[in-house]
Design an enzyme around this catalytic site. Sequence first.
Site, PDB file in Angstrom:
ATOM      1  N   ARG A  68       3.942   4.001   4.508  1.00  0.00           N
ATOM      2  CA  ARG A  68       3.415   5.153   3.762  1.00  0.00           C
ATOM      3  C   ARG A  68       3.197   6.359   4.682  1.00  0.00           C
ATOM      4  O   ARG A  68       2.697   6.224   5.789  1.00  0.00           O
ATOM      5  CB  ARG A  68       2.085   4.771   3.104  1.00  0.00           C
ATOM      6  CG  ARG A  68       1.392   5.961   2.447  1.00  0.00           C
ATOM      7  CD  ARG A  68       0.256   5.570   1.562  1.00  0.00           C
ATOM      8  NE  ARG A  68      -0.793   4.832   2.249  1.00  0.00           N
ATOM      9  CZ  ARG A  68      -1.884   4.344   1.643  1.00  0.00           C
ATOM     10  NH1 ARG A  68      -2.026   4.507   0.333  1.00  0.00           N
ATOM     11  NH2 ARG A  68      -2.794   3.683   2.325  1.00  0.00           N
ATOM     12  N   ARG A 127      -1.677   7.244   7.893  1.00  0.00           N
ATOM     13  CA  ARG A 127      -3.104   6.902   7.960  1.00  0.00           C
ATOM     14  C   ARG A 127      -3.350   5.919   9.096  1.00  0.00           C
ATOM     15  O   ARG A 127      -2.563   5.005   9.314  1.00  0.00           O
ATOM     16  CB  ARG A 127      -3.557   6.287   6.623  1.00  0.00           C
ATOM     17  CG  ARG A 127      -4.174   7.301   5.691  1.00  0.00           C
ATOM     18  CD  ARG A 127      -4.420   6.784   4.306  1.00  0.00           C
ATOM     19  NE  ARG A 127      -5.192   5.556   4.215  1.00  0.00           N
ATOM     20  CZ  ARG A 127      -5.604   5.015   3.073  1.00  0.00           C
ATOM     21  NH1 ARG A 127      -5.311   5.604   1.920  1.00  0.00           N
ATOM     22  NH2 ARG A 127      -6.288   3.900   3.050  1.00  0.00           N
ATOM     23  N   LYS A 179      -3.651   2.330  -6.786  1.00  0.00           N
ATOM     24  CA  LYS A 179      -4.866   2.879  -7.430  1.00  0.00           C
ATOM     25  C   LYS A 179      -4.891   4.413  -7.344  1.00  0.00           C
ATOM     26  O   LYS A 179      -5.105   5.087  -8.348  1.00  0.00           O
ATOM     27  CB  LYS A 179      -6.142   2.339  -6.762  1.00  0.00           C
ATOM     28  CG  LYS A 179      -6.286   0.831  -6.799  1.00  0.00           C
ATOM     29  CD  LYS A 179      -7.592   0.388  -6.170  1.00  0.00           C
ATOM     30  CE  LYS A 179      -7.721   0.710  -4.692  1.00  0.00           C
ATOM     31  NZ  LYS A 179      -6.774   0.014  -3.810  1.00  0.00           N
ATOM     32  N   ARG A 190     -16.339  -2.426  -4.570  1.00  0.00           N
ATOM     33  CA  ARG A 190     -15.445  -3.304  -3.823  1.00  0.00           C
ATOM     34  C   ARG A 190     -16.055  -4.675  -3.572  1.00  0.00           C
ATOM     35  O   ARG A 190     -15.450  -5.501  -2.900  1.00  0.00           O
ATOM     36  CB  ARG A 190     -15.127  -2.672  -2.464  1.00  0.00           C
ATOM     37  CG  ARG A 190     -13.923  -1.768  -2.516  1.00  0.00           C
ATOM     38  CD  ARG A 190     -13.760  -1.128  -1.172  1.00  0.00           C
ATOM     39  NE  ARG A 190     -12.421  -1.232  -0.707  1.00  0.00           N
ATOM     40  CZ  ARG A 190     -11.530  -0.245  -0.810  1.00  0.00           C
ATOM     41  NH1 ARG A 190     -11.846   0.881  -1.387  1.00  0.00           N
ATOM     42  NH2 ARG A 190     -10.327  -0.396  -0.331  1.00  0.00           N
ATOM     43  N   ARG A 206      -7.575  -5.531   5.799  1.00  0.00           N
ATOM     44  CA  ARG A 206      -7.923  -4.963   4.486  1.00  0.00           C
ATOM     45  C   ARG A 206      -7.585  -5.936   3.364  1.00  0.00           C
ATOM     46  O   ARG A 206      -8.334  -6.068   2.391  1.00  0.00           O
ATOM     47  CB  ARG A 206      -7.169  -3.633   4.280  1.00  0.00           C
ATOM     48  CG  ARG A 206      -7.703  -2.513   5.156  1.00  0.00           C
ATOM     49  CD  ARG A 206      -6.707  -1.386   5.341  1.00  0.00           C
ATOM     50  NE  ARG A 206      -6.357  -0.689   4.125  1.00  0.00           N
ATOM     51  CZ  ARG A 206      -5.318   0.141   4.015  1.00  0.00           C
ATOM     52  NH1 ARG A 206      -4.528   0.354   5.046  1.00  0.00           N
ATOM     53  NH2 ARG A 206      -5.079   0.755   2.878  1.00  0.00           N
TER      54      ARG A 206
HETATM   55  P1  AP5 Z   1      -1.555   4.185  -3.397  1.00  0.00           P
HETATM   56  O1  AP5 Z   1      -1.612   4.785  -4.754  1.00  0.00           O
HETATM   57  O2  AP5 Z   1      -1.936   5.044  -2.237  1.00  0.00           O
HETATM   58  O3  AP5 Z   1      -2.344   2.803  -3.384  1.00  0.00           O
HETATM   59  P2  AP5 Z   1      -3.895   2.533  -3.240  1.00  0.00           P
HETATM   60  O4  AP5 Z   1      -4.156   1.281  -4.000  1.00  0.00           O
HETATM   61  O5  AP5 Z   1      -4.683   3.750  -3.607  1.00  0.00           O
HETATM   62  O6  AP5 Z   1      -3.924   2.263  -1.673  1.00  0.00           O
HETATM   63  P3  AP5 Z   1      -4.995   2.634  -0.592  1.00  0.00           P
HETATM   64  O7  AP5 Z   1      -4.392   2.241   0.729  1.00  0.00           O
HETATM   65  O8  AP5 Z   1      -5.452   4.056  -0.692  1.00  0.00           O
HETATM   66  O9  AP5 Z   1      -6.132   1.667  -1.005  1.00  0.00           O
HETATM   67  P4  AP5 Z   1      -7.282   1.128  -0.175  1.00  0.00           P
HETATM   68  O10 AP5 Z   1      -8.138   0.532  -1.220  1.00  0.00           O
HETATM   69  O11 AP5 Z   1      -6.914   0.242   0.955  1.00  0.00           O
HETATM   70  O12 AP5 Z   1      -7.802   2.438   0.583  1.00  0.00           O
HETATM   71  P5  AP5 Z   1      -9.062   3.373   0.363  1.00  0.00           P
HETATM   72  O13 AP5 Z   1      -8.659   4.727   0.755  1.00  0.00           O
HETATM   73  O14 AP5 Z   1      -9.691   3.147  -0.965  1.00  0.00           O
HETATM   74  O15 AP5 Z   1      -0.069   3.623  -3.198  1.00  0.00           O
HETATM   75  C1  AP5 Z   1       0.317   3.021  -1.976  1.00  0.00           C
HETATM   76  C2  AP5 Z   1       1.796   3.369  -1.690  1.00  0.00           C
HETATM   77  O16 AP5 Z   1       2.634   2.782  -2.681  1.00  0.00           O
HETATM   78  C3  AP5 Z   1       2.070   4.874  -1.737  1.00  0.00           C
HETATM   79  O17 AP5 Z   1       3.016   5.202  -0.736  1.00  0.00           O
HETATM   80  C4  AP5 Z   1       2.648   5.098  -3.134  1.00  0.00           C
HETATM   81  O18 AP5 Z   1       3.528   6.194  -3.168  1.00  0.00           O
HETATM   82  C5  AP5 Z   1       3.343   3.780  -3.406  1.00  0.00           C
HETATM   83  N1  AP5 Z   1       3.310   3.370  -4.807  1.00  0.00           N
HETATM   84  C6  AP5 Z   1       2.253   3.497  -5.657  1.00  0.00           C
HETATM   85  N2  AP5 Z   1       2.545   2.967  -6.858  1.00  0.00           N
HETATM   86  C7  AP5 Z   1       3.823   2.468  -6.751  1.00  0.00           C
HETATM   87  C8  AP5 Z   1       4.675   1.764  -7.638  1.00  0.00           C
HETATM   88  N3  AP5 Z   1       4.296   1.463  -8.888  1.00  0.00           N
HETATM   89  N4  AP5 Z   1       5.890   1.382  -7.201  1.00  0.00           N
HETATM   90  C9  AP5 Z   1       6.283   1.667  -5.932  1.00  0.00           C
HETATM   91  N5  AP5 Z   1       5.522   2.348  -5.036  1.00  0.00           N
HETATM   92  C10 AP5 Z   1       4.294   2.732  -5.435  1.00  0.00           C
HETATM   93  O19 AP5 Z   1     -10.094   2.765   1.438  1.00  0.00           O
HETATM   94  C11 AP5 Z   1      -9.847   2.878   2.830  1.00  0.00           C
HETATM   95  C12 AP5 Z   1     -11.016   2.286   3.585  1.00  0.00           C
HETATM   96  O20 AP5 Z   1     -12.231   3.032   3.278  1.00  0.00           O
HETATM   97  C13 AP5 Z   1     -11.375   0.833   3.257  1.00  0.00           C
HETATM   98  O21 AP5 Z   1     -10.584  -0.091   3.989  1.00  0.00           O
HETATM   99  C14 AP5 Z   1     -12.863   0.792   3.673  1.00  0.00           C
HETATM  100  O22 AP5 Z   1     -12.985   0.686   5.064  1.00  0.00           O
HETATM  101  C15 AP5 Z   1     -13.368   2.164   3.236  1.00  0.00           C
HETATM  102  N6  AP5 Z   1     -13.883   2.125   1.865  1.00  0.00           N
HETATM  103  C16 AP5 Z   1     -13.362   2.740   0.762  1.00  0.00           C
HETATM  104  N7  AP5 Z   1     -14.093   2.461  -0.335  1.00  0.00           N
HETATM  105  C17 AP5 Z   1     -15.104   1.649   0.073  1.00  0.00           C
HETATM  106  C18 AP5 Z   1     -16.168   0.990  -0.610  1.00  0.00           C
HETATM  107  N8  AP5 Z   1     -16.328   1.104  -1.942  1.00  0.00           N
HETATM  108  N9  AP5 Z   1     -17.011   0.237   0.127  1.00  0.00           N
HETATM  109  C19 AP5 Z   1     -16.890   0.107   1.457  1.00  0.00           C
HETATM  110  N10 AP5 Z   1     -15.860   0.677   2.162  1.00  0.00           N
HETATM  111  C20 AP5 Z   1     -14.994   1.445   1.473  1.00  0.00           C
END
Ligand code: AP5
Length: 211
Positions: free
Chosen positions: A122, A153, A13, A88, A164
């Site tokens: 990552r 992270r 994402k 979410r 997660r």
């Molecule tokens: P990346 O692009 O970073 O993937 P992502 O889906 O953004 O992963 P996140 O870990 O950031 O998502 P998340 O939803 O768990 O975390 P968030 O920060 O939102 O890609 C991942 C890896 O793959 C990278 O190394 C990249 O280079 C690689 N990659 C990407 N595309 C690729 C491809 N096509 N092929 C190969 N490799 C690829 O949330 C973190 C925490 O915050 C949550 O757990 C929660 O506690 C809190 N939080 C956030 N939002 C909310 C909400 N709305 N409500 C409540 N709590 C929340």
Amino acid sequence: MNIVLLGAPGSGKGTQASMISERYGLVHISTGDIFRENIKNGTEIGLLAKSYIDAGKLVPDEVTCEIVRQRLAKDDCKKGYLLDGFPRNTYQADQLDGFSKVDLCININIDHALLMNRLCGRRVCRDCGESYHVDTLNGATTCKKCGGELYQRRDDNPETVASRLAVYNEQTAPLIDYYTKKGVIFHCTGTEAPASVLFATVAAELDKYLK
Ligand code: AP5
């Protein structure tokens, strides 16, 4: 145009959001980044969010929805935004409907068997946010783009990633149905495609609306 990016943790994402934002000039809003910034700055929100993020749980809805409501009210969102990591669950999606209108939901499907390795391997740049995988870093500890320090992270460890993914399956996956019923969903797959190939698919869809 107002866009929501949906997908499991590590589905790509954030990577797609950066590319979309750069090409189409939409504001990229990541609730995860907002929480991490608050944790870094030691704010009240950061102190609250930390325990939930470290456990792989969702930060309470009231706090998260209010942050997003205030952010979307800013002038730079008037021409459209890209929400990464929000909503979410259906409560958050209903709240979002109350203060904004979602035009498109991009859902990134992915084989979940890939995600543990992707996330635990990552490494992210502290300065520019670029992300890498240890398998391709050849031991490098600094960012190829800006020279910043790479870090892991706190929530990218096997136990927290498992939590997660469970939260995604229970609470977030039902949003695929939610946005399908609204007739605004676009599906793509991040399993095999490198990020640039996946982006070509996404851009072909977005060009229909934003060219
Ligand atoms: P990346 O692009 O970073 O993937 P992502 O889906 O953004 O992963 P996140 O870990 O950031 O998502 P998340 O939803 O768990 O975390 P968030 O920060 O939102 O890609 C991942 C890896 O793959 C990278 O190394 C990249 O280079 C690689 N990659 C990407 N595309 C690729 C491809 N096509 N092929 C190969 N490799 C690829 O949330 C973190 C925490 O915050 C949550 O757990 C929660 O506690 C809190 N939080 C956030 N939002 C909310 C909400 N709305 N409500 C409540 N709590 C929340």
